[in-house]
Enzyme design. Structure first.
Site, PDB file in Angstrom:
ATOM      1  N   LYS A 232       1.002  -1.213   0.148  1.00 15.73           N
ATOM      2  CA  LYS A 232       0.019  -0.105  -0.060  1.00 15.73           C
ATOM      3  C   LYS A 232       0.904   1.341   0.173  1.00 15.73           C
ATOM      4  O   LYS A 232       1.981   1.258   0.416  1.00 15.73           O
ATOM      5  CB  LYS A 232      -1.056  -0.038   1.191  1.00 15.73           C
ATOM      6  CG  LYS A 232       0.098   0.062   2.551  1.00 15.73           C
ATOM      7  CD  LYS A 232      -1.234   0.456   3.623  1.00 15.73           C
ATOM      8  CE  LYS A 232      -1.407   1.657   3.935  1.00 15.73           C
ATOM      9  NZ  LYS A 232      -0.497   2.542   4.529  1.00 15.73           N
TER      10      LYS A 232
ATOM     11  N   HIS B  22      -1.092  -5.454   5.817  1.00 18.58           N
ATOM     12  CA  HIS B  22      -0.389  -6.108   6.756  1.00 18.58           C
ATOM     13  C   HIS B  22      -1.160  -6.487   8.031  1.00 18.58           C
ATOM     14  O   HIS B  22      -0.909  -7.236   8.837  1.00 18.58           O
ATOM     15  CB  HIS B  22       1.113  -5.652   7.226  1.00 18.58           C
ATOM     16  CG  HIS B  22       1.096  -4.322   8.337  1.00 18.58           C
ATOM     17  ND1 HIS B  22       0.803  -3.282   7.717  1.00 18.58           N
ATOM     18  CD2 HIS B  22       1.385  -4.146   9.452  1.00 18.58           C
ATOM     19  CE1 HIS B  22       0.869  -2.420   8.449  1.00 18.58           C
ATOM     20  NE2 HIS B  22       1.111  -3.239   9.673  1.00 18.58           N
TER      21      HIS B  22
ATOM     22  N   LYS C 209      -1.824 -10.031  11.125  1.00 12.05           N
ATOM     23  CA  LYS C 209      -1.333  -9.983  12.436  1.00 12.05           C
ATOM     24  C   LYS C 209      -2.205 -11.086  12.961  1.00 12.05           C
ATOM     25  O   LYS C 209      -3.390 -11.383  12.618  1.00 12.05           O
ATOM     26  CB  LYS C 209      -1.745  -8.509  13.098  1.00 12.05           C
ATOM     27  CG  LYS C 209      -1.159  -7.321  12.728  1.00 12.05           C
ATOM     28  CD  LYS C 209      -1.716  -6.452  13.302  1.00 12.05           C
ATOM     29  CE  LYS C 209      -0.826  -5.037  12.806  1.00 12.05           C
ATOM     30  NZ  LYS C 209       0.490  -4.815  13.401  1.00 12.05           N
TER      31      LYS C 209
ATOM     32  N   GLU D 249      -1.937   5.495  17.709  1.00  8.64           N
ATOM     33  CA  GLU D 249      -0.421   5.276  17.527  1.00  8.64           C
ATOM     34  C   GLU D 249       0.202   6.235  18.238  1.00  8.64           C
ATOM     35  O   GLU D 249      -0.102   7.073  18.380  1.00  8.64           O
ATOM     36  CB  GLU D 249      -0.103   5.423  16.019  1.00  8.64           C
ATOM     37  CG  GLU D 249      -0.299   4.390  15.084  1.00  8.64           C
ATOM     38  CD  GLU D 249       0.020   4.305  13.864  1.00  8.64           C
ATOM     39  OE1 GLU D 249       0.929   3.744  13.548  1.00  8.64           O
ATOM     40  OE2 GLU D 249      -0.439   5.123  13.140  1.00  8.64           O
TER      41      GLU D 249
ATOM     42  N   ASP E   7      -4.159   6.475   4.576  1.00  9.61           N
ATOM     43  CA  ASP E   7      -2.837   5.690   5.218  1.00  9.61           C
ATOM     44  C   ASP E   7      -3.566   4.639   6.018  1.00  9.61           C
ATOM     45  O   ASP E   7      -2.827   3.634   5.972  1.00  9.61           O
ATOM     46  CB  ASP E   7      -2.154   6.779   5.887  1.00  9.61           C
ATOM     47  CG  ASP E   7      -0.775   5.979   6.516  1.00  9.61           C
ATOM     48  OD1 ASP E   7      -0.209   5.203   5.747  1.00  9.61           O
ATOM     49  OD2 ASP E   7      -0.620   5.981   7.724  1.00  9.61           O
TER      50      ASP E   7
ATOM     51  N   HIS F  48      -6.469  -0.159   6.367  1.00 16.07           N
ATOM     52  CA  HIS F  48      -6.401  -1.169   7.870  1.00 16.07           C
ATOM     53  C   HIS F  48      -7.736  -1.358   8.499  1.00 16.07           C
ATOM     54  O   HIS F  48      -8.357  -2.262   8.996  1.00 16.07           O
ATOM     55  CB  HIS F  48      -5.250  -0.917   8.848  1.00 16.07           C
ATOM     56  CG  HIS F  48      -3.786  -0.739   8.237  1.00 16.07           C
ATOM     57  ND1 HIS F  48      -3.525  -1.725   7.209  1.00 16.07           N
ATOM     58  CD2 HIS F  48      -2.894   0.172   8.486  1.00 16.07           C
ATOM     59  CE1 HIS F  48      -2.234  -1.306   6.823  1.00 16.07           C
ATOM     60  NE2 HIS F  48      -1.882  -0.105   7.505  1.00 16.07           N
TER      61      HIS F  48
ATOM     62  N   LYS G 295      -2.258   9.479  15.202  1.00 16.16           N
ATOM     63  CA  LYS G 295      -0.783   9.392  15.467  1.00 16.16           C
ATOM     64  C   LYS G 295      -0.667  10.579  16.621  1.00 16.16           C
ATOM     65  O   LYS G 295      -1.353  11.403  17.033  1.00 16.16           O
ATOM     66  CB  LYS G 295      -0.118   9.896  14.304  1.00 16.16           C
ATOM     67  CG  LYS G 295      -0.144   8.874  13.145  1.00 16.16           C
ATOM     68  CD  LYS G 295       1.205   9.178  12.265  1.00 16.16           C
ATOM     69  CE  LYS G 295       0.922   8.014  11.106  1.00 16.16           C
ATOM     70  NZ  LYS G 295       1.392   6.549  11.237  1.00 16.16           N
TER      71      LYS G 295
HETATM   72  C1  BG6 Z   1       1.152   1.777   7.956  1.00 13.26           C
HETATM   73  C2  BG6 Z   1       0.898   2.925   7.892  1.00 13.26           C
HETATM   74  O1  BG6 Z   1       0.411   0.986   6.942  1.00 13.26           O
HETATM   75  O2  BG6 Z   1       0.758   1.102   8.899  1.00 13.26           O
HETATM   76  C3  BG6 Z   1       1.939   3.759   9.162  1.00 13.26           C
HETATM   77  O3  BG6 Z   1       1.280   3.563   6.752  1.00 13.26           O
HETATM   78  C4  BG6 Z   1       1.228   3.188  10.167  1.00 13.26           C
HETATM   79  O4  BG6 Z   1       1.540   5.175   9.238  1.00 13.26           O
HETATM   80  C5  BG6 Z   1       1.477   1.514  10.361  1.00 13.26           C
HETATM   81  O5  BG6 Z   1       2.111   3.711  11.496  1.00 13.26           O
HETATM   82  C6  BG6 Z   1       0.850   1.058  11.479  1.00 13.26           C
HETATM   83  O6  BG6 Z   1       1.277  -0.433  11.776  1.00 13.26           O
HETATM   84  P1  BG6 Z   1       1.139  -1.148  13.051  1.00 13.26           P
HETATM   85  O7  BG6 Z   1       1.637  -2.619  12.393  1.00 13.26           O
HETATM   86  O8  BG6 Z   1       2.576  -0.574  13.431  1.00 13.26           O
HETATM   87  O9  BG6 Z   1       0.016  -0.927  13.782  1.00 13.26           O
END
Ligand code: BG6
Length: 504
Positions: free
Chosen positions: A158, A188, A192, A226, A245, A250, A350
């Site tokens: 992505k 991703h 998980k 985050e 993003d 997600h 964030k």
């Molecule tokens: C990514 C985003 O896809 O996922 C990032 O581009 C984000 O901005 C990240 O920080 C979060 O992934 P995880 O696995 O750390 O929750």
């Protein structure tokens, strides 16, 4: 992870385009290394690391080792195992636009095949800036590096497009050059462990299924908080924002996993069909609704655990007066028989107090009114990270001579139930690609359906770039405006595990 020994491939040629990037160093090589030391990789494999940068191969390998030492879930690499692994790494300096890059790579793979007397599985991972996706796809196709539909796969990171139109264009571009089954669009979150477990939880336990609908569920909250800010990624992030993003991919994928019907079989196409149906049933926002049902925020200077943090506009490579959102909270509805009228509240941001990804299924109030105490409705909490946990909140009698109630929790914690640490998402996903299992990857129509959901928001925000952009101090849980979104359904956002909890 669904390793089926029968499916294990004997030989693999793995190529990473963008080998000098952060993703390769932090995620891909540590994941491949862990797969290697735990015996999941094929007996014979090579990893070609392609990038335009000139670097000595030994120095490059040292950088990768430092990445493994810092980011692998298994801690620092064992020197003997690393030496064995590193012997399969090849650095190929090459311009993605040039013919010789592809011909050089092809020659390496052909000699590997010859040496092992087999045509190995080929995986091409695009760990590059999005502008190279089409360039590399074209190179692979033009110089015939991925001609075998059953063996050759590309993995596309992505962001997949920047809106519905560009995503469609990219899908068309890729499907002209590769069969859909060769294209692995990665999200991703789907790899998980805790997210994969949601399907097991929902469909292997019959007790929840009769309750999993609008008759019993009041609302659902999905929070991906985050602690990190945009850090060094300002260049990319400033033109993306939290909606593109995190929400488009997600968060919406989690909505699908929570909202989908039971697939006919645990099989890629059935699962992807069921998820796509959820996305297609999301009620699209009208332009007026966007400013009512979607709250956007941006962090300002503050501190998190005593460490001062800059405001978003002060971050490197971010435009000084940028209106890009770093926080989104949204209310959405799925317009189908199961979910009609049940709000899904999503939020992500964030520079919040702490990393915490949690799904809360809030059940309705009990219709029984026989106790004097206020009854707290049942609540199922699925913690995705950093805690790996599922808990159910229910009322219980406080021991004693009176009938007094108190809510208690029934907990399932991974660390108590299982030994060993759980594989990283990228480990599960890379292995799936090698084994040709697309269950956890996004199909073209899924990606487009998700873009369709966010398009009204993108359009409205584009039209009014600074309208209702709410600022929140770094280290707080986001703008107060997000609280109003919950009314009249919920009193408050689920309190994430916290170190401090105050608003702007
Ligand atoms: C990514 C985003 O896809 O996922 C990032 O581009 C984000 O901005 C990240 O920080 C979060 O992934 P995880 O696995 O750390 O929750």
């Amino acid at each position: 992870m669904k390793t089926n020994p029968l499916k294990k491939v004997p030989c693999a040629n793995i190529t990473i385009f963008g080998a000098k990037g952060d993703l390769t160093n932090r995620k891909l090589i540590p994941a491949l290394y862990n797969l290697f030391i735990e015996n999941h990789l094929p007996p014979a494999f090579a990893i070609y690391c392609v990038d335009a940068i000139q670097i000595d191969e030994a120095q490059f390998k040292d950088e990768l080792l430092a990445g493994v030492n810092s980011f692998s879930r298994n801690g620092a690499a064992n020197p003997v195992q690393w030496k064995d692994f590193a012997a399969r790494l090849v650095y190929l300096q090459g311009d993605f636009l040039k013919e010789e890059t592809y011909l050089g790579l092809k020659a390496k793979m052909e000699s590997f095949d010859k040496e092992h007397s087999i045509r190995a599985t080929r995986m091409y991972y695009f760990a590059t800036a999005p502008r190279f996706i089409e360039v590399i796809a074209d190179g692979l196709s033009k110089y015939k590096l991925a001609t075998k539909q059953l063996l050759d796969r590309i993995v596309v990171e992505k962001p997949f497009g920047t809106d519905l139109e560009t995503a469609r264009k990219l899908n068309r571009y890729l499907t002209k050059r590769f069969a859909e089954k060769q294209i692995y669009r990665i999200d991703h979150y789907l790899g998980k462990e805790t997210v994969q477990n949601i399907l097991a939880f929902r469909f292997a336990n019959y007790v929840f299924e009769p309750l999993w609908n609008r008759k019993f569920i009041d609302h659902i909250q999905i929070s991906l908080a985050e602690e990190v800010g945009v850090g060094k990624r300002g260049g990319y992030y400033d033109s993306a924002g939290a909606l593109r993003d995190m929400i488009q991919n997600h968060l919406l994928q989690l909505v699908c996993v929570i909202g989908m019907e039971c697939p006919k079989e645990y099989e890629a196409e059935h699962i992807r069909d069921a998820k796509t149906r959820v996305m297609k049933s999301v009620k699209l926002y009208s332009p007026e609704q966007v400013f009512k049902d979607v709250v956007r925020g941006q962090y300002t200077e503050g501190d998190i655990n005593g460490v001062e943090r800059p405001g978003y506009r002060e971050e490197p490579q971010v435009a000084s007066g940028s209106d890009t959102e770093t926080y989104v909270a949204a209310k959405m509805f799925i317009d189908n028989e199961r979910w009609r009228g049940v709000p899904f509240f999503l939020r992500t941001g964030k520079s919040l107090p702490r990393q915490s990804s949690v799904i809360v299924i809030q059940f309705k109030d009990s219709p029984h009114r026989i106790f004097k105490d206020d009854i707290v409705p049942n609540r199922l909490i699925i913690s995705i990270q950093p805690e790996l946990e599922i808990s159910l909140l229910f009322e219980s009698k406080i021991p004693g001579l009176e009938m007094k109630l108190f809510p208690v929790e029934m907990d399932f914690m991974y660390q108590d139930a299982y030994t060993g640490n759980v594989p990283e998402a990228y480990e599960a996903l890379l292995l799936d690609v090698l084994e040709g299992d697309a269950t956890l990857f996004m199909r073209a129509d899924q990606v487009e359906a998700a873009w369709k959901v966010v398009m009204p928001v993108l359009d409205a925000w584009k039209k009014y770039p600074s309208k209702k952009l709410h600022f929140y101090k770094s280290g707080t849980w986001g703008p107060v405006a997000a609280d109003a979104l919950l009314k009249p359904f919920a009193k408050e956002w689920f309190r994430l595990p916290e170190r401090n909890n105050h608003h702007e």
